[in-house]
Each structure stands twice: as C-alpha cells, then as structure tokens.
Design a protein around this motif. Structure first.
Motif, PDB file in Angstrom:
ATOM      1  N   TRP A   1       0.765  -1.321  -0.002  1.00 50.13           N
ATOM      2  CA  TRP A   1       0.077  -0.104  -0.171  1.00 50.13           C
ATOM      3  C   TRP A   1       0.857   1.332   0.001  1.00 50.13           C
ATOM      4  CZ3 TRP A   1      -0.448   4.115   3.414  1.00 50.13           C
ATOM      5  CH2 TRP A   1      -1.677   4.946   3.297  1.00 50.13           C
ATOM      6  N   LEU A   2       2.111   1.126   0.658  1.00 50.58           N
ATOM      7  CA  LEU A   2       3.013   2.444   0.953  1.00 50.58           C
ATOM      8  C   LEU A   2       3.654   2.652  -0.236  1.00 50.58           C
ATOM      9  CD1 LEU A   2       3.925   4.552   2.880  1.00 50.58           C
ATOM     10  CD2 LEU A   2       5.703   2.787   3.587  1.00 50.58           C
ATOM     11  N   ARG A   3       4.088   1.523  -0.979  1.00 50.23           N
ATOM     12  CA  ARG A   3       4.648   1.531  -2.266  1.00 50.23           C
ATOM     13  C   ARG A   3       3.654   2.133  -3.336  1.00 50.23           C
ATOM     14  NH1 ARG A   3       7.035  -2.909  -6.194  1.00 50.23           N
ATOM     15  NH2 ARG A   3       8.343  -1.576  -7.105  1.00 50.23           N
ATOM     16  N   HIS A   4       2.230   1.848  -3.501  1.00 52.10           N
ATOM     17  CA  HIS A   4       1.402   2.507  -4.440  1.00 52.10           C
ATOM     18  C   HIS A   4       1.234   4.122  -3.974  1.00 52.10           C
ATOM     19  CE1 HIS A   4       0.443  -0.962  -6.599  1.00 52.10           C
ATOM     20  NE2 HIS A   4      -0.153  -1.630  -5.580  1.00 52.10           N
ATOM     21  N   LEU A   5       1.294   4.091  -2.830  1.00 47.21           N
ATOM     22  CA  LEU A   5       0.972   5.703  -2.308  1.00 47.21           C
ATOM     23  C   LEU A   5       1.998   6.439  -2.744  1.00 47.21           C
ATOM     24  CD1 LEU A   5      -1.046   7.564  -0.532  1.00 47.21           C
ATOM     25  CD2 LEU A   5       0.887   7.170   1.217  1.00 47.21           C
ATOM     26  N   LEU A   6       3.329   6.057  -2.412  1.00 42.58           N
ATOM     27  CA  LEU A   6       4.617   7.012  -3.014  1.00 42.58           C
ATOM     28  C   LEU A   6       4.972   6.841  -4.285  1.00 42.58           C
ATOM     29  CD1 LEU A   6       6.916   5.836   0.074  1.00 42.58           C
ATOM     30  CD2 LEU A   6       5.566   7.990  -0.303  1.00 42.58           C
ATOM     31  N   SER A   7       4.092   5.686  -5.013  1.00 36.36           N
ATOM     32  CA  SER A   7       4.678   5.920  -6.494  1.00 36.36           C
ATOM     33  C   SER A   7       3.774   6.948  -7.275  1.00 36.36           C
ATOM     34  CB  SER A   7       4.249   4.528  -7.192  1.00 36.36           C
ATOM     35  OG  SER A   7       2.734   4.311  -7.186  1.00 36.36           O
ATOM     36  N   GLY A   8       2.825   7.394  -6.576  1.00 43.54           N
ATOM     37  CA  GLY A   8       1.967   8.471  -7.325  1.00 43.54           C
ATOM     38  C   GLY A   8       0.882   7.823  -8.190  1.00 43.54           C
ATOM     39  N   ALA A   9       0.604   6.525  -7.924  1.00 44.71           N
ATOM     40  CA  ALA A   9      -0.573   5.984  -8.715  1.00 44.71           C
ATOM     41  C   ALA A   9      -1.649   6.422  -8.374  1.00 44.71           C
ATOM     42  CB  ALA A   9      -0.640   4.525  -8.438  1.00 44.71           C
ATOM     43  N   SER A  10      -2.977   6.568  -9.220  1.00 43.41           N
ATOM     44  CA  SER A  10      -4.196   7.052  -8.923  1.00 43.41           C
ATOM     45  C   SER A  10      -5.036   6.137  -8.460  1.00 43.41           C
ATOM     46  CB  SER A  10      -4.590   7.883 -10.253  1.00 43.41           C
ATOM     47  OG  SER A  10      -4.807   7.083 -11.241  1.00 43.41           O
ATOM     48  N   SER A  11      -4.532   4.929  -8.833  1.00 42.86           N
ATOM     49  CA  SER A  11      -5.666   3.639  -8.380  1.00 42.86           C
ATOM     50  C   SER A  11      -5.045   2.365  -8.566  1.00 42.86           C
ATOM     51  CB  SER A  11      -6.876   3.864  -9.527  1.00 42.86           C
ATOM     52  OG  SER A  11      -7.602   2.537  -9.310  1.00 42.86           O
ATOM     53  N   TRP A  12      -5.238   1.548  -7.620  1.00 44.56           N
ATOM     54  CA  TRP A  12      -4.765   0.392  -7.803  1.00 44.56           C
ATOM     55  C   TRP A  12      -5.544  -0.800  -7.055  1.00 44.56           C
ATOM     56  CZ3 TRP A  12      -2.817   3.861  -4.574  1.00 44.56           C
ATOM     57  CH2 TRP A  12      -2.956   3.501  -3.310  1.00 44.56           C
ATOM     58  N   ARG A  13      -5.282  -2.128  -7.305  1.00 49.69           N
ATOM     59  CA  ARG A  13      -6.345  -3.375  -6.723  1.00 49.69           C
ATOM     60  C   ARG A  13      -5.502  -4.094  -5.833  1.00 49.69           C
ATOM     61  NH1 ARG A  13      -9.280  -2.830 -11.843  1.00 49.69           N
ATOM     62  NH2 ARG A  13     -11.040  -2.374 -11.011  1.00 49.69           N
ATOM     63  N   HIS A  14      -6.369  -4.501  -4.774  1.00 50.43           N
ATOM     64  CA  HIS A  14      -5.286  -5.500  -3.888  1.00 50.43           C
ATOM     65  C   HIS A  14      -6.322  -6.667  -3.890  1.00 50.43           C
ATOM     66  CE1 HIS A  14      -3.453  -6.713   0.218  1.00 50.43           C
ATOM     67  NE2 HIS A  14      -2.959  -7.428  -0.792  1.00 50.43           N
ATOM     68  N   GLN A  15      -5.806  -7.959  -4.359  1.00 53.34           N
ATOM     69  CA  GLN A  15      -6.643  -9.100  -4.212  1.00 53.34           C
ATOM     70  C   GLN A  15      -6.216 -10.055  -3.202  1.00 53.34           C
ATOM     71  OE1 GLN A  15      -8.439  -9.607  -7.207  1.00 53.34           O
ATOM     72  NE2 GLN A  15      -9.574 -11.524  -6.528  1.00 53.34           N
ATOM     73  N   ALA A  16      -7.229 -10.420  -2.327  1.00 57.98           N
ATOM     74  CA  ALA A  16      -7.548 -11.137  -1.260  1.00 57.98           C
ATOM     75  C   ALA A  16      -8.142 -12.292  -1.463  1.00 57.98           C
ATOM     76  CB  ALA A  16      -7.725 -10.529   0.260  1.00 57.98           C
ATOM     77  N   ALA A  17      -8.156 -13.241  -0.596  1.00 56.38           N
ATOM     78  CA  ALA A  17      -9.014 -14.648  -0.755  1.00 56.38           C
ATOM     79  C   ALA A  17     -10.659 -13.881  -0.883  1.00 56.38           C
ATOM     80  CB  ALA A  17      -8.713 -15.673   0.225  1.00 56.38           C
ATOM     81  N   GLY A  18     -11.244 -14.124  -2.153  1.00 56.16           N
ATOM     82  CA  GLY A  18     -12.631 -14.019  -2.192  1.00 56.16           C
ATOM     83  C   GLY A  18     -12.876 -12.506  -2.248  1.00 56.16           C
ATOM     84  N   ARG A  19     -12.080 -11.702  -1.909  1.00 53.08           N
ATOM     85  CA  ARG A  19     -12.292 -10.104  -1.907  1.00 53.08           C
ATOM     86  C   ARG A  19     -11.156  -9.364  -2.900  1.00 53.08           C
ATOM     87  NH1 ARG A  19     -11.986 -12.379   3.281  1.00 53.08           N
ATOM     88  NH2 ARG A  19      -9.815 -11.726   3.332  1.00 53.08           N
ATOM     89  N   GLU A  20     -11.883  -8.501  -3.494  1.00 55.53           N
ATOM     90  CA  GLU A  20     -10.910  -7.629  -4.299  1.00 55.53           C
ATOM     91  C   GLU A  20     -11.193  -5.876  -3.878  1.00 55.53           C
ATOM     92  OE1 GLU A  20     -10.048  -7.644  -9.046  1.00 55.53           O
ATOM     93  OE2 GLU A  20     -11.680  -6.328  -8.617  1.00 55.53           O
ATOM     94  N   TRP A  21     -10.116  -5.557  -3.438  1.00 53.97           N
ATOM     95  CA  TRP A  21     -10.190  -4.047  -2.963  1.00 53.97           C
ATOM     96  C   TRP A  21      -9.612  -3.019  -4.000  1.00 53.97           C
ATOM     97  CZ3 TRP A  21     -12.145  -3.543   1.857  1.00 53.97           C
ATOM     98  CH2 TRP A  21     -12.044  -4.778   2.806  1.00 53.97           C
ATOM     99  N   THR A  22     -10.464  -2.080  -4.309  1.00 56.05           N
ATOM    100  CA  THR A  22      -9.777  -0.861  -5.174  1.00 56.05           C
ATOM    101  C   THR A  22      -9.743   0.308  -4.358  1.00 56.05           C
ATOM    102  OG1 THR A  22     -11.210  -2.173  -7.062  1.00 56.05           O
ATOM    103  CG2 THR A  22     -10.534   0.298  -7.271  1.00 56.05           C
ATOM    104  N   TRP A  23      -8.417   0.876  -4.442  1.00 52.97           N
ATOM    105  CA  TRP A  23      -8.061   1.964  -3.695  1.00 52.97           C
ATOM    106  C   TRP A  23      -8.136   3.157  -5.152  1.00 52.97           C
ATOM    107  CZ3 TRP A  23      -7.064   2.796   1.096  1.00 52.97           C
ATOM    108  CH2 TRP A  23      -6.855   1.647   1.963  1.00 52.97           C
ATOM    109  N   ALA A  24      -8.471   4.276  -4.673  1.00 52.77           N
ATOM    110  CA  ALA A  24      -8.215   5.469  -5.579  1.00 52.77           C
ATOM    111  C   ALA A  24      -7.814   6.575  -4.856  1.00 52.77           C
ATOM    112  CB  ALA A  24      -9.547   5.608  -6.306  1.00 52.77           C
ATOM    113  N   LEU A  25      -6.876   7.446  -5.346  1.00 57.17           N
ATOM    114  CA  LEU A  25      -6.348   8.558  -4.897  1.00 57.17           C
ATOM    115  C   LEU A  25      -6.894   9.728  -6.021  1.00 57.17           C
ATOM    116  CD1 LEU A  25      -2.830   7.746  -3.687  1.00 57.17           C
ATOM    117  CD2 LEU A  25      -4.760   7.779  -2.361  1.00 57.17           C
ATOM    118  N   ASN A  26      -7.720  10.700  -5.226  1.00 54.24           N
ATOM    119  CA  ASN A  26      -8.104  11.767  -6.164  1.00 54.24           C
ATOM    120  C   ASN A  26      -7.180  13.198  -5.850  1.00 54.24           C
ATOM    121  OD1 ASN A  26     -10.405  10.152  -6.707  1.00 54.24           O
ATOM    122  ND2 ASN A  26     -10.945  10.537  -4.655  1.00 54.24           N
ATOM    123  N   PRO A  27      -6.444  13.492  -6.760  1.00 53.03           N
ATOM    124  CA  PRO A  27      -5.590  14.811  -6.607  1.00 53.03           C
ATOM    125  C   PRO A  27      -6.363  15.802  -6.100  1.00 53.03           C
ATOM    126  CG  PRO A  27      -5.746  14.268  -8.889  1.00 53.03           C
ATOM    127  CD  PRO A  27      -6.330  13.224  -8.146  1.00 53.03           C
TER     128      PRO A  27
END
Lengths: 240, 87
Positions: free
Chosen positions: A214-240
């Motif tokens: 998560w920290l790596r995504h945050l610091l990379s400046g990505a605007s959106s990413w997904r994290h796949q867990a068992a049976g769950r898909e999380w979507t993060w988005a950062l709005n500038p």
C-alpha cells in the motif's frame, strides 16, 4: 465505498525510518537486514514506560506517536495478521520445558496488548479496535476507520504491524519478509477512496506485505490500484 | 551491604527490564513499590517468579508478611537468606 483524507503517515523497518528513506525504498524495494538498528529506541518515553514494550509495541509507538502527539483524543485501529506470535512461541517453549510463565509476558500475550499499552501510556480513553485479518488486514483496518469517521470521529489512527515470525513458523508464514509497521492518520474527506467487491483467489505468495505494498502504491503516485485477497477484491483510488 | 543484596538488586533490574537503573541507584531501604522505585503489582509477580527460579523459594499463600518481605532490598535479602537456611 468509503472515502478518507490521509493527514499523515509514518512507517518503520530496520534502517528505513523517514519519508525520504521510504521513497527510496519504494522505488526499489529490498529486504532490510535486522542487524542494522533492530529495535526502535523510543527515546521520547521514560524508561519505566518503555520496559514492557516488545518489538511489536515499539514499532507501533515509533510510527504512531508523532502522528498523535499534541492532537486531541482519537480512536486507534490496530491490525496485525500474526500479532504476538513471537511472544506466544516463547511462552509455549517455556511450557514445554516445564518452566513457570512470566506473568508480564502472559498478560501481554493477547492480540489487543499493544492497543492496551497505547491507551495506558498515552492516557487515551477513546476506543480502540484490534483486528486480525488475512493479507488484507490494512484494508479491513481502513474499513473500520471509515465507520468510525462515519460515526462522527474527527480523526482515526490506523496502524498495521507484523513481526518476522520465529523460525519454526517459516514454513507457514510467507508474507512477512521483515518486521515492519505503518501508521496512518485519517480524517473525513474524499481524497482517498476504498471499495470492496467479490474477488477470486489471492495471489499465492505476495511480493510484499499488504501494508508495505500500500505504501509503495501511495509513494509511486498511482491514482488507482487493486489488492486481491481470498474472495475479496479491494480498489483504492487517490483523487488529486 | 551484603553480596546477597547486591545480587538481588541485579536480579530486580534484569527481571523487570529497568534499563536506565544501575544496582547502586537502588538503596537497600528504598521502597520497591509505589513511591520509591515505582514498581507495580505485575512487577511483584515477576519478581516473585525470578526469586523462585534463582533461589528455589516457595511462596505459598500461607507465607505471612509477604508485603513486608517485598518492601525493599534489605527485607528481600533477609527473606531469601532465611528461606535458604534449613529449619
């Protein structure tokens, strides 16, 4: 969907402490060796208050203390998948040797021990939550924080922490390459959003623990990413 | 000050993780609990266990004057010495 504003974050791993060091790490992640500076010293606490803080607690206090310092009371959401495994393994070894257990260690061998120590040492009377989830513990912690904010809390502190497990656990624990902690202070806002959808299988062995990914995504400046867990898909988005 | 008292001071520091305190900082008459050194009830249990392991002391609920035995280093040394002597 939950939305937040991220007011500040801090993270700890051996040899990686401040934002600049984490930015460098995020560009080319590596596995730090524990030899460098293995224990956060917590020089801001009197020794009598530090003495019962183990590695887990010290990593959490090191990250979270500056984020909470000088601010009004805020709830703590503590997330750890493996919690006090290292301490509990020591207790099990003592039992196997037929030795009496250390009352201090036994008393702190529960999942909310660090949250309790945080509350005692900071005189923090607000609620705390201790959760243990799978590889998506950080997302569950943000979910919990989102609900606390929705209830009208001004700010919420989220911490995610894992200690490298004892060698005996290594065949079963493949997602803690090194001890680390992350603390994030949140308030109500829309700059960051998190949503959950049903998902498929989790990746077999994640390259990085959830909090550091998560920290790596945050610091990379990505605007959106997904994290796949068992049976769950999380979507993060950062709005500038 | 007896060698036993010195030994008990070191034991207290090690068993309770008092990282910033040296044996000479603990006076033999200083109260260990509350005012004084500032130890608490969990420390009392931990210290009891450490004494049990080191000196084979048996502390059963029948032992009288326990809070007095644990009041300071001088009393603890007397308690340990008396327990070690054959009755």
């Amino acid at each position: 969907m939950f939305t937040f504003a991220i007011e500040g974050w801090r993270a700890w791993a051996a040899g990686i402490h401040d934002e600049l060091e984490w930015r460098e790490w995020a560009q080319a992640p590596f596995c730090p060796s524990m030899a460098e500076d293995s224990v956060p010293p917590l020089a801001f606490l009197p020794a009598m208050q530090r003495r019962r803080l183990n590695m887990m607690a010290r990593m959490v206090f090191d990250c979270a203390w500056p984020l909470a310092q000088g601010r009004s009371a805020m709830p703590l959401v503590y997330a750890s998948r493996y919690g006090e495994t290292a301490r509990d393994f020591e207790l099990l070894l003592a039992l196997a040797r037929g030795e009496p257990l250390s009352p201090t260690s036994f008393g702190l061998s529960v999942h909310n021990a660090v949250a309790g120590q945080w509350s005692i040492i900071r005189h923090e009377m607000t609620e705390s939550v201790a959760i243990s989830a799978e590889g998506d513990g950080l997302e569950h912690a943000f979910l919990e924080a989102g609900m606390l904010l929705a209830q009208g809390r001004d700010e919420v502190l989220v911490v995610a922490v894992e200690e490298r497990p004892p060698l005996a656990y290594c065949p079963w624990v493949d997602d803690v390459p090194f001890s680390h902690a992350l603390a994030v202070r949140l308030k109500a806002g829309t700059a960051c959003s998190l949503s959950l959808a049903p998902g498929g299988e989790a990746a077999a062995a994640p390259l990085l623990p959830g909090a550091l990914q998560w920290l790596r995504h945050l610091l990379s400046g990505a605007s959106s990413w997904r994290h796949q867990a068992a049976g769950r898909e999380w979507t993060w988005a950062l709005n500038p | 000050m007896s060698a036993l008292e010195q030994e008990i001071k070191v034991l207290i520091i090690e068993a309770l993780g008092l990282e910033d305190i040296a044996p000479e900082d603990i006076d033999r008459e200083t109260a260990l609990f509350g005012e004084g050194l500032g130890l608490d009830s969990v420390d009392a249990l931990e210290l009891g266990l450490a004494l049990q392991k080191r000196y084979g002391l048996v502390m059963d609920p029948e032992t009288r004057n326990m809070s007095q035995h644990f009041a300071n280093v001088a009393n603890l040394a007397e308690f340990v010495a008396a327990a070690a002597r054959p009755a």
